[in-house]
Design an enzyme around this catalytic site. Structure first.
Site, PDB file in Angstrom:
ATOM      1  N   LYS A 133      -7.189  -4.670  -3.299  1.00  0.00           N
ATOM      2  CA  LYS A 133      -7.402  -5.721  -1.883  1.00  0.00           C
ATOM      3  C   LYS A 133      -8.930  -4.628  -1.334  1.00  0.00           C
ATOM      4  CE  LYS A 133      -3.830  -4.498   1.822  1.00  0.00           C
ATOM      5  NZ  LYS A 133      -4.927  -3.115   2.064  1.00  0.00           N
ATOM      6  N   CYS A 149      -1.706  -2.569   8.085  1.00  0.00           N
ATOM      7  CA  CYS A 149      -1.821  -2.891   7.150  1.00  0.00           C
ATOM      8  C   CYS A 149      -0.618  -4.338   6.640  1.00  0.00           C
ATOM      9  CB  CYS A 149      -2.391  -2.331   5.066  1.00  0.00           C
ATOM     10  SG  CYS A 149      -3.914  -2.325   5.293  1.00  0.00           S
ATOM     11  N   ASP A 154       0.560  -1.051  -0.051  1.00  0.00           N
ATOM     12  CA  ASP A 154       0.442  -0.153  -0.268  1.00  0.00           C
ATOM     13  C   ASP A 154       0.784   1.273  -0.247  1.00  0.00           C
ATOM     14  OD1 ASP A 154      -2.117  -2.144   0.762  1.00  0.00           O
ATOM     15  OD2 ASP A 154      -3.150  -0.700   2.115  1.00  0.00           O
TER      16      ASP A 154
HETATM   17  C1  VGL Z   1      -4.452   1.022   5.845  1.00  0.00           C
HETATM   18  C2  VGL Z   1      -5.706   1.945   7.289  1.00  0.00           C
HETATM   19  C3  VGL Z   1      -7.540   1.467   6.573  1.00  0.00           C
HETATM   20  C4  VGL Z   1      -3.491   0.069   5.453  1.00  0.00           C
HETATM   21  C5  VGL Z   1      -5.677   0.541   4.680  1.00  0.00           C
HETATM   22  O1  VGL Z   1      -3.105   0.615   4.669  1.00  0.00           O
HETATM   23  O2  VGL Z   1      -2.212   0.098   6.344  1.00  0.00           O
HETATM   24  N1  VGL Z   1      -4.712   1.612   6.617  1.00  0.00           N
HETATM   25  N2  VGL Z   1      -6.346   1.329   5.359  1.00  0.00           N
END
Ligand code: VGL
Ligand code: ZN
Length: 226
Positions: free
Chosen positions: A121, A169, A11
């Site tokens: 995802k 994540c 991410d």
């Molecule tokens: C994430 C909060 C909400 C992450 C993803 O990638 O850590 N954190 N969605």
């Protein structure tokens, strides 16, 4: 002993990075040089994941009525859409990584041309999905990405995890990699958390799960001569 390592970069998207990200993690963009060095190594498989939400995703505070819809502050109980008995308490967030928006893009400094697979995802609006493998429900599981399949098909033995965010994540992806049976390493230097104060507890969870946190240079030493 066989050693076939994979790199999973979690991410590293505009919305998780300063200066414009809606859910910017402090210094999130600063990890990109370390990630690019990792991407230059001969990992058998290199994967980048993307949080990839529809606009009506359950984790967005904006999709819930007041007063319990404050991004970062409010919690919400998600019920397993396939089993009313199973619930998960989850934190609500600002809108982020919405499919088709600039905020969902991988940051342009990342050497994406070296990545073999991009795994999306979090597309199922009904569930939160921090792990790049699957949602947190188990009875039954609701949504799975293609990540486990890719790693098992390639005969991967070791998974190296880095990216954003260290306490969400990255953590849940590393824990699931271990559950999938891979030796699992988190490159601590190439991650940043939403809440720095939560990291001692994250490290305890890693210790319990037999996940090792290593420096970038240690990962380089392990993989460079393959
Ligand atoms: C994430 C909060 C909400 C992450 C993803 O990638 O850590 N954190 N969605
Ligand atoms: Zn998200």
């Amino acid at each position: 002993m066989t050693f076939k390592p994979a790199l999973v970069i979690v991410d590293v998207q505009e919305d998780f990075c300063p200066p414009h990200g809606s859910l910017a993690v402090q210094e999130g963009r600063d990890i990109v040089p370390a990630l690019n060095e990792l991407l230059s190594l001969p990992f058998a498989v290199k994967i980048a994941t993307k949080d990839f939400h529809p606009p009506d995703h359950i984790s967005f505070a904006s999709n819930h009525p007041p007063p319990d819809n404050k991004p970062f502050a409010s919690m919400y109980t998600i019920t397993n859409p396939l089993n009313p008995e199973e619930t998960q308490q989850t934190r609500l967030w600002p809108d982020h990584c919405v499919q088709g928006t600039k905020g969902a893009e991988l940051v342009p400094e990342l050497h994406v041309s070296k990545v073999h697979h991009i795994v999306e995802k979090g597309q199922d609006k009904r569930v939160e999905m921090y792990s790049a493998f699957a949602d947190p429900f188990t009875n039954p599981n609701v949504s799975r990405s293609k990540l486990a399949q890719i790693l098992h098909d390639e005969g991967i033995t070791d998974v190296y995890v880095a990216g954003l965010a260290a306490d969400y994540c990255v953590k849940f992806t590393a824990l699931d990699a271990r559950k999938e049976g891979f030796r699992t390493w988190v490159v601590g230097e190439a991650t940043r958390p939403v809440d720095p104060g939560s990291m001692p507890e994250v490290h305890q969870e890693y210790q319990k799960a037999k996940i090792s946190v290593i420096d970038k240079d240690e990962a380089v030493r392990m993989v460079k001569d393959l």
